[in-house]
Write a protein that holds these residues in place. Structure first.
Motif, PDB file in Angstrom:
ATOM      1  N   TYR A   5       0.915  -1.139   0.067  1.00 27.80           N
ATOM      2  CA  TYR A   5       0.066  -0.025  -0.082  1.00 27.80           C
ATOM      3  C   TYR A   5       0.699   1.179   0.230  1.00 27.80           C
ATOM      4  CZ  TYR A   5      -3.599  -3.270   1.546  1.00 27.80           C
ATOM      5  OH  TYR A   5      -4.624  -4.355   1.533  1.00 27.80           O
ATOM      6  N   THR A  10      -1.479   2.851   4.067  1.00 23.88           N
ATOM      7  CA  THR A  10      -1.149   2.304   5.030  1.00 23.88           C
ATOM      8  C   THR A  10      -1.675   2.937   6.371  1.00 23.88           C
ATOM      9  OG1 THR A  10       0.891   1.426   4.219  1.00 23.88           O
ATOM     10  CG2 THR A  10       0.919   1.214   6.365  1.00 23.88           C
ATOM     11  N   LEU A  11      -1.479   4.071   6.379  1.00 23.51           N
ATOM     12  CA  LEU A  11      -1.898   5.029   7.320  1.00 23.51           C
ATOM     13  C   LEU A  11      -3.604   4.927   7.908  1.00 23.51           C
ATOM     14  CD1 LEU A  11       0.036   8.313   7.431  1.00 23.51           C
ATOM     15  CD2 LEU A  11      -0.451   7.070   9.436  1.00 23.51           C
ATOM     16  N   LEU A  13      -5.503   2.579   6.729  1.00 25.51           N
ATOM     17  CA  LEU A  13      -5.830   1.206   7.161  1.00 25.51           C
ATOM     18  C   LEU A  13      -5.640   0.948   8.808  1.00 25.51           C
ATOM     19  CD1 LEU A  13      -4.892  -1.094   4.342  1.00 25.51           C
ATOM     20  CD2 LEU A  13      -7.008  -1.319   5.343  1.00 25.51           C
ATOM     21  N   ARG A  14      -4.311   1.535   8.889  1.00 24.72           N
ATOM     22  CA  ARG A  14      -3.976   1.418  10.364  1.00 24.72           C
ATOM     23  C   ARG A  14      -5.186   2.274  11.548  1.00 24.72           C
ATOM     24  NH1 ARG A  14       1.341   0.766  13.658  1.00 24.72           N
ATOM     25  NH2 ARG A  14       0.515   1.503  15.356  1.00 24.72           N
ATOM     26  N   LYS A  16      -8.027   2.708  10.714  1.00 25.74           N
ATOM     27  CA  LYS A  16      -9.321   1.912  10.611  1.00 25.74           C
ATOM     28  C   LYS A  16      -9.262   0.726  11.647  1.00 25.74           C
ATOM     29  CE  LYS A  16     -12.599   0.513   6.961  1.00 25.74           C
ATOM     30  NZ  LYS A  16     -12.656   0.073   5.568  1.00 25.74           N
ATOM     31  N   HIS A  17      -8.354   0.005  11.465  1.00 27.03           N
ATOM     32  CA  HIS A  17      -8.287  -1.555  12.020  1.00 27.03           C
ATOM     33  C   HIS A  17      -7.309  -1.641  13.258  1.00 27.03           C
ATOM     34  CE1 HIS A  17     -10.941  -2.870   8.850  1.00 27.03           C
ATOM     35  NE2 HIS A  17      -9.991  -2.468   7.857  1.00 27.03           N
ATOM     36  N   ILE A  18      -6.431  -0.883  13.592  1.00 31.79           N
ATOM     37  CA  ILE A  18      -5.691  -1.056  14.561  1.00 31.79           C
ATOM     38  C   ILE A  18      -6.091   0.180  15.677  1.00 31.79           C
ATOM     39  CG2 ILE A  18      -3.183  -1.162  15.215  1.00 31.79           C
ATOM     40  CD1 ILE A  18      -3.767  -3.015  13.193  1.00 31.79           C
ATOM     41  N   GLY A  19      -6.086  -0.489  17.065  1.00 33.74           N
ATOM     42  CA  GLY A  19      -6.749   0.193  18.168  1.00 33.74           C
ATOM     43  C   GLY A  19      -5.739   1.444  18.375  1.00 33.74           C
ATOM     44  N   PRO A  20      -6.759   2.533  18.597  1.00 33.18           N
ATOM     45  CA  PRO A  20      -5.977   4.001  18.700  1.00 33.18           C
ATOM     46  C   PRO A  20      -5.077   3.905  19.405  1.00 33.18           C
ATOM     47  CG  PRO A  20      -8.566   3.822  19.197  1.00 33.18           C
ATOM     48  CD  PRO A  20      -8.148   2.556  18.511  1.00 33.18           C
TER      49      PRO A  20
ATOM     50  N   SER B  98     -14.232  -4.394  14.252  1.00 31.57           N
ATOM     51  CA  SER B  98     -13.204  -4.009  13.113  1.00 31.57           C
ATOM     52  C   SER B  98     -11.944  -3.440  13.492  1.00 31.57           C
ATOM     53  CB  SER B  98     -13.969  -2.653  12.232  1.00 31.57           C
ATOM     54  OG  SER B  98     -14.184  -1.662  13.331  1.00 31.57           O
ATOM     55  N   VAL B  99     -11.828  -3.486  14.919  1.00 33.86           N
ATOM     56  CA  VAL B  99     -10.392  -2.907  15.478  1.00 33.86           C
ATOM     57  C   VAL B  99      -9.638  -3.945  16.095  1.00 33.86           C
ATOM     58  CG1 VAL B  99      -9.572  -0.976  16.800  1.00 33.86           C
ATOM     59  CG2 VAL B  99     -11.602  -0.710  15.891  1.00 33.86           C
TER      60      VAL B  99
END
Lengths: 494, 494
Positions: A5, A10-11, A13-14, A16-20, B98-99
């Motif tokens: 990506y 990448t940012l 998707l991050r 969206k899907h990786i815990g803040p 989703s996370v």
């Protein structure tokens, strides 16, 4: 370089899907790293960065591959690798420390260490140091003031926080006649008070050198005295070597060994560099403590802990440390780097103290050398500027003003020189700009700095001396006092 | 095969250097495994074993190697692998989930799940099922009756234990009109009582199918009802899929999905098969819960979690599940195996129940079909005899009488047939010997079985019908009532 990506995607998707709660380095402008080799990392454009951060590097592919192709399974089957690795590992430790429990992370190791300590004499209380960080698990956040003081969590009754034995910024400083005894006496007092309240000490836990706490090296003799008091109370001494073990201090394999042969912890935990990036960690303890744990009848099973691949990786790491004389390298390059940094200290008033041993060094930045006021914003500014110069550094400590140097163990004198040269340039420009020479330009008005956010933020130096037009007035309350140093602007991502 | 040490030396080194709480399979005569390929494991003599135990197998070497050679570092740098893996993973889940938070083990995942749940509405209490096992960390032993009831630990006030929804051996059985509602009502009652005591429910946590608890499949509708009650109390539903996720049930990718589309947990934890042996695990939750966690201001950092190598391995596993149609295989082989086992049930009175879905099957062994008395010693005897026949099985459940079948997902119909044939032979000999057909020879005198040790032990069948001369009288109190079934001898390693 091969990307799946674009950096922007990448940012996204991050987000969206990786815990803040999972932060990136350089939040303002994160780096995308696609490749690494020894002490260098490469971004998606092929730009090379000198890595002064990663105490968890990677160089043991072959051993892992060989074992992966053969077998990976759990430790409920007999396997040579786990016992061979245990044998090699305990050979680096004092004789008393002979029993291993393998886990997948330093956090798992520290959690188990607490369980061992509590089981030993059925005591519950834990003494920890201020600003300590021992891992991300519930049981460890409870004993990590570095974490629980930032969150909603409050100190539990079984947790006792002793002052950090910091002789630069702590309660007893380098001008004290005997800071080791003074800090140890604080622990003695804590024990006394706990006993008065009918509580029982299970353990004292400390990193052999405090890392997140700001690269703190305890004064000689402190650990011995603390161990004496803790033992007398029926507790055990846990040395957390997760960040500082495996030869980083050079002269010794374990940092606690700097304190002399008369000091032996009851439990040692280790992790990060152990697998050079492969998730593996360990608790080593005495036969007595292991047997007490076992006598409870509760089995300890860790699915991946000590599996054949992890053990092969661990063995390869031990071999590399030995074959490449990485401890010798830590002494040589560490001494050289410290010398260079001390020259910088003589030149730049922003540097309050250079402290460290081997390849574990801290640069304590101050706004004022007398008052030792932490130069928090400057530290953040510097790590971003260093990043522009392709050197990766981090800032930490309770005031986030300590530049942490803990590079891969293969760091060279050339790397050290390059790093210090870049730092010199940045400090020179910064000090000229903010007039730090007069030691008065940057506000020391504490309330202005009271609400530092947790994450990294940047100070952008503007040549025209005006505020960054992107500056959002609503953000001002979290940052610098603009009236006193309008030359500095900031961007906060909160 | 290449060995570093003889099996005897391996054992001795293990006794010396590995914590005695870390048990091996078949403690009486442990297996040394030096190689594995798909569903087969090979010992040091090259003997091949059919593996019906390892839900954590290994087959993704290439992806790991490729990424290891390129880069491994922590998730504070941007990297495509972690976001690509997160994207692929959440695509297998209901949209709300989703996370992702990546960790190194199922235990770390469950610990984090509890933190997320508690942070969400600042509630603290947890409802767990009886016999549940959620991991080896302090915070998880607290909510794992499977563990804390064996150790010195006592149930904490914030923990509430609901009855396992076991319709074979539990409070409400298959003859109950609506066991799902009856078991869910138990949870409702627990919530009511907790509220009466001024307590607040943070979470209900359950494996979607209980594994260590004895391969228990909750009745349809149970989860929906529980979720309703828990949500009403402001708590969240945590589905622990560490052992049962990733297509093992065949028809669905996640076991909780068997309950229908109207059931969506708030948090799902996953691990074991996720990396096929590589230490990796994950927590997936909703945006709302993730944001509440983040709002605390406390960063979550897991050194190895979601690193580029782990993510590459995770992607490879997803690809293999898809490309090799492992879910289809789980349906086909699982159905076939269940059919074969049900035929065994018709033939052998020792089999009380065959239960399971896909490649997650339990054989509940009973001394007496009416009373459903757990055939604990027989189960142990069978797994040792199966081992002699080169089939690896384990026995678990609160009475350790349930043979667990959870083989690598590439298990074939031939493997299933072979396994059942061996089991048939063993059951035939065993039933002939102890006269189990009369269903009265083995004692049902509960006190005689009250003190089962935690670890595996074996029953050795002696053809001459006498007691094993190695039998140590002092051990008898922990085992069988020898007066009633002198045909059985035992060897206990306690």
């Amino acid at each position: 370089m091969c990307e799946l990506y674009s950096k922007q995607d990448t940012l996204e998707l991050r987000r969206k899907h990786i815990g803040p709660s999972c932060k990136v380095f350089f939040a303002e402008d994160p780096i995308k790293i696609v490749q690494a080799q020894r002490q260098y990392m490469f971004d998606e454009r092929g730009d090379r960065y000198l890595d002064c951060i990663n105490n968890v590097a990677h160089e043991v592919v072959k051993a892992a591959v060989k074992q992966m192709e053969l077998l990976n399974t759990n430790s409920r089957f007999l396997h040579d690798n786990i016992v061979e690795y245990a044998r090699r590992l305990v050979a680096t430790l004092p004789e008393e420390l002979s029993v291993c429990y393998f886990t997948n992370s330093g956090s798992e190791a520290n959690d188990l260490a607490l369980r061992l300590a509590r089981q030993f004499r059925d005591h519950q209380d834990v003494i920890t140091l201020d600003h300590a960080y021992h891992g991300h698990l519930s049981s460890l956040i409870e004993i990590s003031p570095y974490k629980f003081r930032k969150g909603k969590d409050v100190k539990k009754a079984f947790v006792h926080v002793a002052p950090t034995p910091d002789t630069y910024r702590g309660k007893y400083r380098e001008d004290h006649a005997d800071p080791a005894s003074a800090y140890a006496d604080e622990v003695k007092e804590i024990i006394k008070e706990a006993h008065n309240n009918g509580r029982k000490i299970a353990a004292f836990i400390a990193e052999s050198m405090q890392s997140c706490g700001g690269q703190i090296i305890p004064p000689a003799g402190y650990f011995q005295k603390v161990a004496e008091y803790v033992h007398r109370a029926g507790g055990v001494f846990i040395a957390d070597e997760v960040q500082v073990g495996f030869g980083r201090v050079g002269k010794h394999f374990w940092s606690f060994q700097m304190h002399g042969e008369d000091f032996v912890p009851d439990i040692v935990t280790m992790g990060k560099p152990m697998g050079n990036g492969h998730p593996m960690a360990c608790v080593v303890t005495t036969k007595e403590i292991a047997e007490a744990f076992s006598s409870s009848g509760m089995e300890y099973f860790n699915t991946y802990g000590g599996n054949p691949v992890s053990s092969a990786v661990g063995l390869a790491v031990l071999n590399i440390i030995e074959n490449e004389d990485l401890q010798g390298n830590a002494i040589r390059v560490g001494d050289y780097l410290t010398k260079l940094l001390n020259k910088q200290k003589a030149k730049h008033t922003l540097i309050g103290e250079i402290r460290g041993i081997g390849l574990f060094i801290g640069i304590d930045l101050v706004k004022d050398r007398q008052k030792r006021t932490p130069a928090t914003e400057e530290a953040q500014h510097i790590i971003y500027k260093m990043k522009e110069k392709r050197v990766l550094l981090s800032a930490d400590g309770p005031h986030r003003n300590v530049l942490k140097i803990k590079p891969p163990m293969c760091f060279t004198e050339e790397d050290a020189k390059f790093m210090v040269d870049q730092l010199d340039e940045i400090l020179t420009v910064l000090e000229e700009g903010i007039g730090a020479q007069s030691e008065s330009v940057i506000s020391e008005n504490a309330p202005c700095r009271a609400k530092m956010p947790n994450e990294a933020h940047s100070l952008e130096w503007l040549d025209d001396g005006t505020l960054d037009p992107r500056e959002n007035p609503s953000r001002k309350r979290n940052g610098l006092c603009t009236d006193k140093h309008s030359l500095l602007s900031k961007k906060l991502k909160t």
